[in-house]
Design a protein around this motif. Structure first.
Motif, PDB file in Angstrom:
ATOM      1  N   SER A 137      51.426  34.903   9.232  1.00 32.36           N
ATOM      2  CA  SER A 137      51.458  33.489   8.875  1.00 32.36           C
ATOM      3  C   SER A 137      52.549  33.229   7.844  1.00 32.36           C
ATOM      4  CB  SER A 137      50.098  33.062   8.325  1.00 32.36           C
ATOM      5  OG  SER A 137      49.915  33.633   7.042  1.00 32.36           O
ATOM      6  N   ALA A 138      52.851  31.943   7.649  1.00 37.50           N
ATOM      7  CA  ALA A 138      53.886  31.562   6.680  1.00 37.50           C
ATOM      8  C   ALA A 138      53.519  32.052   5.286  1.00 37.50           C
ATOM      9  CB  ALA A 138      54.065  30.049   6.683  1.00 37.50           C
ATOM     10  N   ALA A 139      52.222  32.116   4.975  1.00 32.81           N
ATOM     11  CA  ALA A 139      51.786  32.549   3.650  1.00 32.81           C
ATOM     12  C   ALA A 139      52.130  34.002   3.366  1.00 32.81           C
ATOM     13  CB  ALA A 139      50.287  32.326   3.488  1.00 32.81           C
ATOM     14  N   HIS A 140      52.422  34.772   4.409  1.00 37.87           N
ATOM     15  CA  HIS A 140      52.762  36.178   4.220  1.00 37.87           C
ATOM     16  C   HIS A 140      54.266  36.417   4.136  1.00 37.87           C
ATOM     17  CE1 HIS A 140      48.587  36.529   5.693  1.00 37.87           C
ATOM     18  NE2 HIS A 140      48.558  37.485   4.802  1.00 37.87           N
ATOM     19  N   LYS A 141      55.067  35.385   4.317  1.00 42.02           N
ATOM     20  CA  LYS A 141      56.515  35.563   4.220  1.00 42.02           C
ATOM     21  C   LYS A 141      56.903  35.787   2.769  1.00 42.02           C
ATOM     22  CE  LYS A 141      58.347  31.945   5.936  1.00 42.02           C
ATOM     23  NZ  LYS A 141      59.025  30.826   6.607  1.00 42.02           N
ATOM     24  N   TYR A 153      57.190  32.910  -0.079  1.00 41.23           N
ATOM     25  CA  TYR A 153      56.495  31.694   0.337  1.00 41.23           C
ATOM     26  C   TYR A 153      55.780  31.006  -0.828  1.00 41.23           C
ATOM     27  CZ  TYR A 153      52.993  28.662   2.400  1.00 41.23           C
ATOM     28  OH  TYR A 153      52.205  27.584   2.685  1.00 41.23           O
ATOM     29  N   LEU A 154      55.018  31.777  -1.600  1.00 39.22           N
ATOM     30  CA  LEU A 154      54.277  31.164  -2.705  1.00 39.22           C
ATOM     31  C   LEU A 154      55.224  30.593  -3.753  1.00 39.22           C
ATOM     32  CD1 LEU A 154      51.275  33.590  -3.182  1.00 39.22           C
ATOM     33  CD2 LEU A 154      51.237  31.256  -2.316  1.00 39.22           C
ATOM     34  N   GLU A 189      58.225  29.413  -3.179  1.00 43.15           N
ATOM     35  CA  GLU A 189      58.768  28.174  -2.592  1.00 43.15           C
ATOM     36  C   GLU A 189      57.768  27.031  -2.734  1.00 43.15           C
ATOM     37  OE1 GLU A 189      59.857  28.962   1.465  1.00 43.15           O
ATOM     38  OE2 GLU A 189      61.195  30.603   0.880  1.00 43.15           O
ATOM     39  N   ARG A 190      56.492  27.326  -2.488  1.00 41.71           N
ATOM     40  CA  ARG A 190      55.446  26.304  -2.629  1.00 41.71           C
ATOM     41  C   ARG A 190      55.320  25.848  -4.079  1.00 41.71           C
ATOM     42  NH1 ARG A 190      52.694  23.222  -0.116  1.00 41.71           N
ATOM     43  NH2 ARG A 190      50.626  23.908  -0.675  1.00 41.71           N
ATOM     44  N   GLU A 195      57.713  23.137  -5.072  1.00 44.33           N
ATOM     45  CA  GLU A 195      57.636  21.846  -4.392  1.00 44.33           C
ATOM     46  C   GLU A 195      57.082  20.785  -5.343  1.00 44.33           C
ATOM     47  OE1 GLU A 195      55.294  22.174  -0.846  1.00 44.33           O
ATOM     48  OE2 GLU A 195      56.564  23.766  -0.034  1.00 44.33           O
TER      49      GLU A 195
END
Length: 135
Positions: free
Chosen positions: A3-7, A10-11, A13-14, A17
């Motif tokens: 999932s995107a959360a595992h890239k 990712y965290l 980048e979030r 935001e």
């Protein structure tokens, strides 16, 4: 593919935001009535959009650095004449910590044992005692 959360990243980048920071700021504000906000909280609220955009940019550019908490002596309500020292975070630092909690809590909570009560939202000593009484 995960999932995107595992890239990787990712965290982070979030966290950068503005919408995540806005949600975190709303959570910070619920702790203060409008007329009893500390000056720094009120100042951030007055220019919220600009300050959050700047904070998001500072995080993204990796130049954000939290400041040491201020130590403040306050009276103990239950013991007149006595005081206690508390740590007070800068408004931006409180906002970033709240955003991190918002992002990390759902990921970490699912790995806790059901009977882990310490430092978990909605749980604590009272919930632990209720559990012991029902066992």
């Amino acid at each position: 593919m995960g999932s995107a959360a595992h890239k990787p990243g990712y965290l982070f980048e979030r966290l950068c935001e503005p919408s995540v920071l806005e949600n975190a700021w709303a959570r910070v504000l619920v702790h203060f009535s409008h007329d009893q906000r500390p000056p720094e909280v009120a100042a951030l609220e007055e220019r919220r959009a600009q300050r959050i955009a700047q904070l998001a940019d500072d995080l993204r550019r990796e130049v954000y650095a939290p400041e040491p908490a201020a130590l403040v002596s306050i009276p103990k309500p239950s013991k007149p004449g006595e005081r206690r020292t508390i740590s007070v975070l800068r408004a931006e630092d409180r906002l970033v910590l709240t955003a991190l909690e918002f992002l990390l809590d759902p990921l970490l909570s699912r790995d806790f044992f059901p009977r882990s009560f310490a430092y978990r939202k909605g749980l604590g000593a009272g919930a632990a005692l209720r559990q012991v009484r029902t066992d």
